[in-house]
Write a protein that holds these residues in place. Structure first.
Motif, PDB file in Angstrom:
ATOM      1  N   GLY A   1       0.812  -1.210   0.000  1.00 60.16           N
ATOM      2  CA  GLY A   1       0.000   0.000   0.000  1.00 60.16           C
ATOM      3  C   GLY A   1       0.844   1.257   0.000  1.00 60.16           C
ATOM      4  O   GLY A   1       0.522   2.239  -0.686  1.00 60.16           O
ATOM      5  N   VAL A   2       1.934   1.253   0.766  1.00 56.06           N
ATOM      6  CA  VAL A   2       2.824   2.421   0.787  1.00 56.06           C
ATOM      7  C   VAL A   2       3.487   2.592  -0.584  1.00 56.06           C
ATOM      8  O   VAL A   2       3.592   3.717  -1.106  1.00 56.06           O
ATOM      9  CB  VAL A   2       3.881   2.268   1.899  1.00 56.06           C
ATOM     10  N   LEU A   3       3.950   1.492  -1.180  1.00 55.31           N
ATOM     11  CA  LEU A   3       4.544   1.571  -2.517  1.00 55.31           C
ATOM     12  C   LEU A   3       3.557   2.100  -3.550  1.00 55.31           C
ATOM     13  O   LEU A   3       3.929   2.874  -4.444  1.00 55.31           O
ATOM     14  CB  LEU A   3       5.043   0.183  -2.953  1.00 55.31           C
ATOM     15  N   ALA A   4       2.307   1.668  -3.449  1.00 59.64           N
ATOM     16  CA  ALA A   4       1.303   2.019  -4.443  1.00 59.64           C
ATOM     17  C   ALA A   4       0.782   3.440  -4.287  1.00 59.64           C
ATOM     18  O   ALA A   4       0.118   3.944  -5.193  1.00 59.64           O
ATOM     19  CB  ALA A   4       0.134   1.042  -4.375  1.00 59.64           C
ATOM     20  N   THR A   5       1.052   4.088  -3.162  1.00 60.31           N
ATOM     21  CA  THR A   5       0.568   5.452  -2.949  1.00 60.31           C
ATOM     22  C   THR A   5       1.746   6.424  -2.813  1.00 60.31           C
ATOM     23  O   THR A   5       2.029   7.203  -3.719  1.00 60.31           O
ATOM     24  CB  THR A   5      -0.329   5.502  -1.710  1.00 60.31           C
ATOM     25  N   ALA A   6       2.442   6.356  -1.676  1.00 59.19           N
ATOM     26  CA  ALA A   6       3.583   7.244  -1.478  1.00 59.19           C
ATOM     27  C   ALA A   6       4.670   6.980  -2.516  1.00 59.19           C
ATOM     28  O   ALA A   6       5.313   7.922  -3.010  1.00 59.19           O
ATOM     29  CB  ALA A   6       4.141   7.056  -0.066  1.00 59.19           C
ATOM     30  N   GLY A   7       4.867   5.698  -2.863  1.00 55.72           N
ATOM     31  CA  GLY A   7       5.866   5.376  -3.872  1.00 55.72           C
ATOM     32  C   GLY A   7       5.553   5.988  -5.218  1.00 55.72           C
ATOM     33  O   GLY A   7       6.452   6.475  -5.930  1.00 55.72           O
ATOM     34  N   VAL A   8       4.284   5.969  -5.597  1.00 59.52           N
ATOM     35  CA  VAL A   8       3.875   6.608  -6.851  1.00 59.52           C
ATOM     36  C   VAL A   8       4.160   8.104  -6.795  1.00 59.52           C
ATOM     37  O   VAL A   8       4.670   8.700  -7.751  1.00 59.52           O
ATOM     38  CB  VAL A   8       2.382   6.340  -7.125  1.00 59.52           C
ATOM     39  N   GLY A   9       3.841   8.743  -5.631  1.00 58.81           N
ATOM     40  CA  GLY A   9       4.096  10.174  -5.504  1.00 58.81           C
ATOM     41  C   GLY A   9       5.561  10.525  -5.641  1.00 58.81           C
ATOM     42  O   GLY A   9       5.931  11.477  -6.356  1.00 58.81           O
ATOM     43  N   VAL A  10       6.427   9.748  -4.991  1.00 60.16           N
ATOM     44  CA  VAL A  10       7.862   9.991  -5.089  1.00 60.16           C
ATOM     45  C   VAL A  10       8.339   9.809  -6.522  1.00 60.16           C
ATOM     46  O   VAL A  10       9.103  10.626  -7.065  1.00 60.16           O
ATOM     47  CB  VAL A  10       8.635   9.052  -4.136  1.00 60.16           C
ATOM     48  N   SER A  11       7.889   8.733  -7.177  1.00 60.61           N
ATOM     49  CA  SER A  11       8.296   8.458  -8.551  1.00 60.61           C
ATOM     50  C   SER A  11       7.853   9.572  -9.494  1.00 60.61           C
ATOM     51  O   SER A  11       8.606   9.988 -10.385  1.00 60.61           O
ATOM     52  CB  SER A  11       7.710   7.111  -8.997  1.00 60.61           C
ATOM     53  N   VAL A  12       6.638  10.076  -9.298  1.00 59.58           N
ATOM     54  CA  VAL A  12       6.131  11.162 -10.143  1.00 59.58           C
ATOM     55  C   VAL A  12       7.011  12.402  -9.996  1.00 59.58           C
ATOM     56  O   VAL A  12       7.406  13.021 -10.995  1.00 59.58           O
ATOM     57  CB  VAL A  12       4.666  11.494  -9.783  1.00 59.58           C
ATOM     58  N   LEU A  13       7.322  12.781  -8.756  1.00 61.12           N
ATOM     59  CA  LEU A  13       8.109  13.992  -8.528  1.00 61.12           C
ATOM     60  C   LEU A  13       9.523  13.875  -9.092  1.00 61.12           C
ATOM     61  O   LEU A  13      10.024  14.814  -9.730  1.00 61.12           O
ATOM     62  CB  LEU A  13       8.167  14.289  -7.023  1.00 61.12           C
ATOM     63  N   VAL A  14      10.172  12.727  -8.875  1.00 68.03           N
ATOM     64  CA  VAL A  14      11.544  12.562  -9.372  1.00 68.03           C
ATOM     65  C   VAL A  14      11.558  12.543 -10.903  1.00 68.03           C
ATOM     66  O   VAL A  14      12.394  13.210 -11.542  1.00 68.03           O
ATOM     67  CB  VAL A  14      12.168  11.268  -8.810  1.00 68.03           C
ATOM     68  N   THR A  15      10.634  11.802 -11.510  1.00 64.50           N
ATOM     69  CA  THR A  15      10.588  11.733 -12.970  1.00 64.50           C
ATOM     70  C   THR A  15      10.249  13.093 -13.574  1.00 64.50           C
ATOM     71  O   THR A  15      10.855  13.516 -14.573  1.00 64.50           O
ATOM     72  CB  THR A  15       9.550  10.697 -13.424  1.00 64.50           C
ATOM     73  N   ALA A  16       9.280  13.793 -12.987  1.00 65.59           N
ATOM     74  CA  ALA A  16       8.898  15.112 -13.503  1.00 65.59           C
ATOM     75  C   ALA A  16      10.038  16.112 -13.385  1.00 65.59           C
ATOM     76  O   ALA A  16      10.290  16.903 -14.309  1.00 65.59           O
ATOM     77  CB  ALA A  16       7.665  15.616 -12.752  1.00 65.59           C
ATOM     78  N   THR A  17      10.755  16.065 -12.268  1.00 63.29           N
ATOM     79  CA  THR A  17      11.893  16.975 -12.095  1.00 63.29           C
ATOM     80  C   THR A  17      12.967  16.708 -13.144  1.00 63.29           C
ATOM     81  O   THR A  17      13.521  17.638 -13.746  1.00 63.29           O
ATOM     82  CB  THR A  17      12.479  16.825 -10.679  1.00 63.29           C
ATOM     83  N   GLY A  18      13.257  15.420 -13.380  1.00 61.42           N
ATOM     84  CA  GLY A  18      14.244  15.085 -14.399  1.00 61.42           C
ATOM     85  C   GLY A  18      13.816  15.518 -15.785  1.00 61.42           C
ATOM     86  O   GLY A  18      14.619  16.067 -16.566  1.00 61.42           O
ATOM     87  N   ALA A  19      12.539  15.289 -16.142  1.00 57.94           N
ATOM     88  CA  ALA A  19      12.040  15.689 -17.458  1.00 57.94           C
ATOM     89  C   ALA A  19      12.057  17.207 -17.611  1.00 57.94           C
ATOM     90  O   ALA A  19      12.367  17.740 -18.690  1.00 57.94           O
ATOM     91  CB  ALA A  19      10.626  15.155 -17.665  1.00 57.94           C
ATOM     92  N   HIS A  20      11.752  17.929 -16.540  1.00 60.60           N
ATOM     93  CA  HIS A  20      11.745  19.397 -16.592  1.00 60.60           C
ATOM     94  C   HIS A  20      13.156  19.946 -16.768  1.00 60.60           C
ATOM     95  O   HIS A  20      13.388  20.865 -17.586  1.00 60.60           O
ATOM     96  CB  HIS A  20      11.117  19.945 -15.313  1.00 60.60           C
ATOM     97  N   LEU A  21      14.102  19.382 -16.034  1.00 61.96           N
ATOM     98  CA  LEU A  21      15.465  19.911 -16.071  1.00 61.96           C
ATOM     99  C   LEU A  21      16.228  19.460 -17.314  1.00 61.96           C
ATOM    100  O   LEU A  21      16.962  20.251 -17.926  1.00 61.96           O
ATOM    101  CB  LEU A  21      16.220  19.491 -14.807  1.00 61.96           C
ATOM    102  N   LEU A  22      16.063  18.203 -17.708  1.00 57.23           N
ATOM    103  CA  LEU A  22      16.852  17.661 -18.815  1.00 57.23           C
ATOM    104  C   LEU A  22      16.231  17.925 -20.183  1.00 57.23           C
ATOM    105  O   LEU A  22      16.954  18.147 -21.164  1.00 57.23           O
ATOM    106  CB  LEU A  22      17.057  16.157 -18.623  1.00 57.23           C
ATOM    107  N   LEU A  23      14.911  17.878 -20.253  1.00 53.35           N
ATOM    108  CA  LEU A  23      14.242  18.010 -21.553  1.00 53.35           C
ATOM    109  C   LEU A  23      13.574  19.363 -21.734  1.00 53.35           C
ATOM    110  O   LEU A  23      13.046  19.648 -22.817  1.00 53.35           O
ATOM    111  CB  LEU A  23      13.195  16.894 -21.709  1.00 53.35           C
ATOM    112  N   GLY A  24      13.563  20.181 -20.690  1.00 50.17           N
ATOM    113  CA  GLY A  24      12.956  21.494 -20.803  1.00 50.17           C
ATOM    114  C   GLY A  24      11.436  21.477 -20.888  1.00 50.17           C
ATOM    115  O   GLY A  24      10.831  22.446 -21.351  1.00 50.17           O
TER     116      GLY A  24
END
Length: 520
Positions: A92-115
């Protein structure tokens, strides 16, 4: 549509279905998730291949969401509650908090690297943050993993679709600035809570009805059970809650209750799940235009690497650290986070919502799923051995299936003795199965024989065992114990627990010497 056009459509549909079934067989033999070949069938049939033009993202979204509901109903029906109940908290933690962490890290990388602007970056992070159980287990069937590892991946995959769908819907309707965090959290909690309650309530109604109503034909029971799952999905959707979590929980409850004709229900659900997967992936392959994909290769590789090497490991570490999961298992769970149907379906949501740049996201997600499934899928078994999660010389675990004998209150167990099993060379009387369990038939080298107490079991034998419902677990434990340590399993402290312990004096993982081959 005229009658000749209908015949032509049925002819094409039947040919595509058979081609997809053949692709599934090929994928199983080469160790790849079948979704890749289903997507390939759609691409080949599409406008850049055989010329079938399909560009209706709204229809793809509707059909894809329905197919996901069917796939999750089947996943719930075929999931063992005993395997996942002790893993609900970390899953349950992976499916909720884990999704949130993954979204933020991936979005930050896409924003910084791909503009990318933040809306597209957050959308992309949400779309690719859901793992796919079907993709994972398609390549793990022959890998002897601890049940807690497979159970955790299975439970996470069943639960994390709902939060990602909610986030995609939120970000698709948001302005360029990130939406309010409190609104997102409140929306997620409402949808999960109401969806879970509706799924559980409708499942309990279904269980009560099917236990009390005698239907006139066996085939109606699977239809009724799937029907209750569809009702749970639709009811939750009508209440603006998560139909995905409702349908999965409804299937999980009904699949683990003692309902009539469970074996027939499971077979029907598996067939329906396969049909939904084939329809879904072929349709998504049709939706993508291959000539437009090359421009998205760089972005897909960059986002995939961010997800694989940063977002997924960070989310797994952050979520599983409080549960004291060994680091080797954490590393494997991180690597086993395959993406499949859900991200491609979710990529149609911003297209339908008219989000600027949504078509580019669809191409990025499509390539990411294909490329990283090709990388991760074939490597799961070697990575498991490298991390020591499993041993390369460990004999394959027994896979036991059951068909109910309702009148006798018993079940017919079916297992095949795998290579390396210590059941080879054991006489039936030496098994000491709990009464009244008994081996009734052996299929050997294409012929059947009725065994006697002194019949010797051999590798490759298929055993048909009748056991009462009360003794089934003890029977499976005894078979597992002897399969691992031989006829003196109890003397060696082996009692057939789902997760095998290393043999005393054999902590290095070396397999014990197999018994001598003999026939009687």
């Amino acid at each position: 549509m005229t009658l000749p056009q209908l015949y032509l459509a049925l002819l094409v549909g039947g040919a595509v279905l058979l081609a997809s079934i053949a692709a599934a067989r090929l994928a199983h033999r080469v160790g790849l998730p079948s979704l890749l070949l289903f997507l390939a069938v759609g691409v080949v049939v599409g406008e850049d291949g055989l010329g079938l033009d399909f560009d209706n993202a709204q229809l793809a979204q509707a059909l894809g969401t329905t197919a996901l509901a069917i796939i999750l109903i089947e996943g719930g029906l075929t999931t063992s509650w005993s395997n996942i109940r002790r893993l609900l908290a970390p899953a349950g933690v992976l499916a909720t908090a884990g999704v949130g962490v993954s979204v933020l890290v991936t979005a930050t990388g896409a924003h910084l690297l791909l503009g990318m602007d933040w809306q597209l970056a957050l959308l992309l992070g949400a779309i690719v943050s859901s793992t796919d159980a079907a993709a994972v287990f398609a390549v793990l069937r022959s890998v002897p993993l601890p049940s807690k590892v497979t159970g955790l991946v299975e439970a996470e995959s069943g639960f994390n679709d709902a939060p990602t769908i909610i986030l995609v819907l939120v970000f698709s309707g948001a302005a360029a600035d990130p939406p309010d965090l409190a609104h997102i959290v409140g929306n997620v909690l409402y949808q999960l809570a109401v969806g879970a309650v509706l799924g559980l309530l409708i499942a309990r109604v279904g269980v009560g009805a099917l236990r009390r109503i005698a239907l006139p034909a066996t085939g109606l029971y699977p239809l009724a059970i799937v029907g209750f799952g569809i009702i749970a999905f639709a009811a939750a959707g009508a209440a603006n809650a998560s139909g995905i979590i409702a349908s999965y929980l409804a299937g999980l409850v009904m699949g683990n209750c003692r309902l009539p004709h469970r074996a027939a229900t499971r077979s029907f659900a598996e067939g329906l799940g396969w049909l939904a997967q084939i329809t879904l992936f072929v349709m998504l392959g049709l939706l993508v235009t291959p000539t437009q994909l090359p421009s998205a290769i760089g972005a897909a590789l960059a986002v995939g690497l961010i997800l694989l090497l940063a977002a997924r490991p960070i989310s797994v570490l952050a979520c599983l650290l409080p549960f004291r999961v060994p680091w080797r298992e954490q590393a494997f769970i991180s690597w086993a986070g395959l993406r499949g149907a859900v991200p491609i379906v979710l990529a149609t949501f911003p297209v339908v919502a008219g989000v600027s740049g949504a078509r580019d996201l669809l191409h990025i997600v499509f390539l990411l799923v294909v490329v990283f499934t090709l990388i991760q899928g074939p490597s799961l078994a070697p990575v498991a051995r490298l991390l020591g999660v499993t041993r390369p010389d460990q004999a394959r675990e027994l896979q036991v299936e059951a068909a109910p004998l309702d009148v006798l209150g018993a079940e017919l167990l079916n297992l095949t003795i795998p290579p390396g099993s210590r059941l080879h060379g054991v006489e039936i009387c030496e098994l000491r199965l709990p009464a009244p369990a008994a081996i009734n038939l052996i299929i050997r080298d294409g012929t059947t024989l009725v065994p006697s107490p002194t019949t010797v079991l051999l590798e490759g034998d298929q055993l048909l065992i009748v056991a009462t419902s009360a003794t089934r677990e003890a029977t499976e434990r005894r078979l597992r114990a002897v399969g691992r340590r031989g006829r003196l399993a109890y003397w060696h402290g082996e009692y057939g627990d789902p997760d095998p312990a290393p043999a005393p004096g054999n902590e290095s993982g070396d397999a014990p010497n197999p018994p001598s081959r003999r026939r009687r």
